[in-house]
Design an enzyme around this catalytic site. Structure first.
Site, mmCIF file in Angstrom:
data_model
loop_
_atom_site.group_PDB
_atom_site.id
_atom_site.type_symbol
_atom_site.label_atom_id
_atom_site.label_comp_id
_atom_site.label_asym_id
_atom_site.label_seq_id
_atom_site.Cartn_x
_atom_site.Cartn_y
_atom_site.Cartn_z
ATOM 1 N N SER A 1 0.842 -1.206 0.000
ATOM 2 C CA SER A 1 0.000 0.000 0.000
ATOM 3 C C SER A 1 0.872 1.248 0.000
ATOM 4 C CB SER A 1 -0.874 0.015 1.257
ATOM 5 O OG SER A 1 -1.534 1.267 1.385
ATOM 6 N N TYR B 1 -1.936 -0.452 10.128
ATOM 7 C CA TYR B 1 -2.050 -0.931 8.744
ATOM 8 C C TYR B 1 -0.800 -0.539 7.940
ATOM 9 C CZ TYR B 1 -3.967 -0.910 3.943
ATOM 10 O OH TYR B 1 -4.179 -1.091 2.598
HETATM 11 P P1 NDP Z 1 -11.531 -5.336 0.352
HETATM 12 O O1 NDP Z 1 -11.801 -5.062 1.785
HETATM 13 O O2 NDP Z 1 -12.530 -4.940 -0.667
HETATM 14 O O3 NDP Z 1 -11.218 -6.898 0.145
HETATM 15 C C1 NDP Z 1 -10.344 -7.553 0.992
HETATM 16 C C2 NDP Z 1 -10.604 -9.029 0.908
HETATM 17 O O4 NDP Z 1 -9.676 -9.676 1.791
HETATM 18 C C3 NDP Z 1 -11.995 -9.427 1.371
HETATM 19 O O5 NDP Z 1 -12.671 -10.018 0.293
HETATM 20 C C4 NDP Z 1 -11.764 -10.433 2.499
HETATM 21 O O6 NDP Z 1 -12.494 -11.656 2.374
HETATM 22 C C5 NDP Z 1 -10.309 -10.792 2.326
HETATM 23 N N1 NDP Z 1 -9.703 -11.161 3.598
HETATM 24 C C6 NDP Z 1 -9.623 -10.420 4.739
HETATM 25 N N2 NDP Z 1 -9.034 -11.127 5.708
HETATM 26 C C7 NDP Z 1 -8.736 -12.342 5.185
HETATM 27 C C8 NDP Z 1 -8.137 -13.508 5.694
HETATM 28 N N3 NDP Z 1 -7.691 -13.563 6.955
HETATM 29 N N4 NDP Z 1 -8.007 -14.585 4.884
HETATM 30 C C9 NDP Z 1 -8.442 -14.545 3.594
HETATM 31 N N5 NDP Z 1 -9.017 -13.456 3.050
HETATM 32 C C10 NDP Z 1 -9.170 -12.371 3.849
HETATM 33 O O7 NDP Z 1 -10.111 -4.661 0.062
HETATM 34 P P2 NDP Z 1 -9.406 -4.082 -1.249
HETATM 35 O O8 NDP Z 1 -9.763 -4.848 -2.451
HETATM 36 O O9 NDP Z 1 -9.537 -2.630 -1.221
HETATM 37 O O10 NDP Z 1 -7.880 -4.394 -0.849
HETATM 38 C C11 NDP Z 1 -7.176 -5.520 -1.294
HETATM 39 C C12 NDP Z 1 -5.733 -5.331 -0.898
HETATM 40 O O11 NDP Z 1 -5.268 -4.086 -1.414
HETATM 41 C C13 NDP Z 1 -5.528 -5.276 0.623
HETATM 42 O O12 NDP Z 1 -4.330 -5.936 0.967
HETATM 43 C C14 NDP Z 1 -5.382 -3.786 0.874
HETATM 44 O O13 NDP Z 1 -4.615 -3.522 2.008
HETATM 45 C C15 NDP Z 1 -4.698 -3.324 -0.387
HETATM 46 N N6 NDP Z 1 -4.867 -1.897 -0.651
HETATM 47 C C16 NDP Z 1 -6.110 -1.350 -0.900
HETATM 48 C C17 NDP Z 1 -6.208 0.013 -1.114
HETATM 49 C C18 NDP Z 1 -7.493 0.690 -1.384
HETATM 50 O O14 NDP Z 1 -7.503 1.925 -1.491
HETATM 51 N N7 NDP Z 1 -8.604 -0.021 -1.519
HETATM 52 C C19 NDP Z 1 -5.027 0.886 -1.073
HETATM 53 C C20 NDP Z 1 -3.813 0.190 -0.783
HETATM 54 C C21 NDP Z 1 -3.747 -1.135 -0.597
HETATM 55 P P3 NDP Z 1 -14.006 -11.908 2.892
HETATM 56 O O15 NDP Z 1 -14.814 -10.818 2.252
HETATM 57 O O16 NDP Z 1 -14.357 -13.268 2.384
HETATM 58 O O17 NDP Z 1 -13.983 -11.830 4.389
#
Ligand code: NDP
Length: 243
Positions: free
Chosen positions: A138, A152
């Site tokens: 990130s 985070y």
């Molecule tokens: P979302 O919250 O939309 O999606 C995250 C997903 O991660 C969810 O579907 C969730 O699954 C899954 N998840 C959470 N915990 C676990 C776990 N312990 N095991 C397996 N799956 C898990 O996030 P984004 O798509 O926005 O983000 C994706 C990645 O990008 C993350 O790592 C985030 O930190 C990074 N990111 C995002 C940014 C943004 O602006 N959106 C900016 C910078 C980085 P479920 O729904 O099934 O619980």
């Protein structure tokens, strides 16, 4: 190569966009999810409707036994994992460091970094020469996320160090390890942080004057995994509109 990709946390957001794009590029894809089976099954259905190959598998990737089961399931279904996207991640409500609990801090670290370590550890036992890993870090690792989520940001900083170190450990095996550092991407994650309209609020401060899309991040992830990026390892692509 029989291209087999694991995308963690692929039921929605950046992970879902990446899984769909990789399936279009002839990867067999494991759509890992944690709690929401319905959205993960929707991603699989969309991939299959477009002629791709995918299956969904529930695993909390911060837990070693569940990661082992996840890899066993993929091996049974498609064979060895050749490409890995460590995308699963969480954040909690905006807060100063003084107000963070140790329980929250540790939860963020194990979900965002221990998961990456565990999936890398399993993947590299089986990944062939030419395999590749992309870690979804990130912009927060550079910016520090003051007054929002330093926990985070710290987890993503650790992910950057892991990316660099592992890229050097695996270079001799011709396995590449890179990271993307998105920022301000329009997904449901910001609602989890307590501010669903965070991107709209911050857009005027972003040089490109808008948030990014999950598809824009997926494009860079897929490119880093591909042979087009065959001489790139230990590198970070910042995808944050110029921030
Ligand atoms: P979302 O919250 O939309 O999606 C995250 C997903 O991660 C969810 O579907 C969730 O699954 C899954 N998840 C959470 N915990 C676990 C776990 N312990 N095991 C397996 N799956 C898990 O996030 P984004 O798509 O926005 O983000 C994706 C990645 O990008 C993350 O790592 C985030 O930190 C990074 N990111 C995002 C940014 C943004 O602006 N959106 C900016 C910078 C980085 P479920 O729904 O099934 O619980």
């Amino acid at each position: 190569m029989n291209k087999v990709a694991l995308v963690t946390g692929a039921g929605r957001g950046i992970g879902a966009a990446t899984a769909k794009l990789l399936a279009k590029q002839d990867y067999k894809v494991c759509v890992n999810y944690h709690t929401n089976a319905e959205t993960a099954q929707q991603v699989v259905a969309e991939i299959e409707a477009q002629g791709g190959t995918a299956f969904a598998f529930a695993a909390d990737v911060s837990q070693e036994n569940e990661v082992i089961q996840l890899f066993q399931a993929i091996n049974k279904q498609y064979g060895k994992v050749t490409h890995l996207v460590n995308n699963a991640g969480i954040l909690f409500t905006q807060s100063t460091l003084a107000d963070l609990s140790v329980e929250r801090f540790n939860k963020v670290l194990i979900t965002n970094v221990t998961s990456c370590f565990l999936c890398c550890k399993e993947a590299i036992k089986q990944m062939p020469s030419g395999g590749a890993i992309v870690n979804v870090s990130s912009a927060a690792s550079r910016i520090g996320a003051p007054n929002e989520y330093i926990d985070y940001a710290a987890s993503k900083g650790a992910m950057d160090s892991l990316t660099k170190g592992l890229s050097l450990e695996l270079a001799e095996r011709n396995i590449r390890v890179n990271a993307v550092r998105p920022g301000f991407i329009d997904t449901e994650m910001h609602a989890d942080g307590g501010e669903p309209n965070r991107i709209q609020r911050l857009s005027p401060q972003i040089p490109l004057k808008r948030g990014g899309t999950a598809a824009e991040v997926a494009n860079s992830i897929a490119w880093l995994l591909s042979t087009e990026a065959s001489y790139i390892t230990g590198t970070f692509i910042d995808i944050a509109g110029g921030k």
